[in-house]
Scaffold this active site. Sequence first.
Site, mmCIF file in Angstrom:
data_model
loop_
_atom_site.group_PDB
_atom_site.id
_atom_site.type_symbol
_atom_site.label_atom_id
_atom_site.label_comp_id
_atom_site.label_asym_id
_atom_site.label_seq_id
_atom_site.Cartn_x
_atom_site.Cartn_y
_atom_site.Cartn_z
ATOM 1 N N HIS A 178 -7.288 -5.887 3.720
ATOM 2 C CA HIS A 178 -6.455 -5.599 2.567
ATOM 3 C C HIS A 178 -5.539 -6.790 2.278
ATOM 4 O O HIS A 178 -5.254 -7.602 3.168
ATOM 5 C CB HIS A 178 -5.635 -4.336 2.806
ATOM 6 N N GLU B 211 -2.316 -7.057 1.742
ATOM 7 C CA GLU B 211 -1.079 -7.144 2.515
ATOM 8 C C GLU B 211 -1.352 -7.557 3.956
ATOM 9 O O GLU B 211 -0.582 -8.321 4.546
ATOM 10 C CB GLU B 211 -0.264 -5.849 2.441
ATOM 11 N N CYS C 104 -1.972 1.297 2.157
ATOM 12 C CA CYS C 104 -2.541 2.411 2.916
ATOM 13 C C CYS C 104 -1.718 2.589 4.194
ATOM 14 O O CYS C 104 -0.828 1.786 4.489
ATOM 15 C CB CYS C 104 -4.007 2.114 3.253
ATOM 16 N N CYS D 216 -1.935 -0.487 6.668
ATOM 17 C CA CYS D 216 -1.121 -1.631 6.238
ATOM 18 C C CYS D 216 0.368 -1.306 6.333
ATOM 19 O O CYS D 216 1.169 -2.188 6.630
ATOM 20 C CB CYS D 216 -1.506 -2.059 4.828
#
Length: 147
Positions: free
Chosen positions: A73, A75, A101, A104
């Site tokens: 992802h 991040e 999510c 993360c």
Amino acid sequence: MEIKKEDRQHKFDKHYLEMAAIWAKNSYCKRRQVGALLVKDRMIISDGFNGTPAGFENQCEDDNDTTKPYVLHAEANAITKVAKSGNSSEGATLYITTAPCIECAKLIIQSGIRRVVYSEEYRKSEGIELLKRANIEVENFKDDEVQ
């Protein structure tokens, strides 16, 4: 005319989110392109977009259009990139085009990020709920506020 600190911060937040949206265009993912910027003391200290790990093929989805399990992802890419650089994300703000999510969110908490600003909702809200539980400031800019 005096500009209030909140108005000035709102303006910076909007511009950093716009930059994150531009950065998302670097992603090779077809289903969703996400961008992230990590900002500390008004300096961008890291950036990321969703995609495969370094050295892997630039295809995020398999033949069935399902996201491959090893796609990172945005991040997570920004956080690991700043860690690799030797800089600290302690007290930073994460600007991200999509809400994080839960996985993360755990990385955000552990990395010392104190504020998260995002524009799009994620299909699950567990990540945002966890951040709030950890007393991390969370701000959602509506999609129409960010170009």
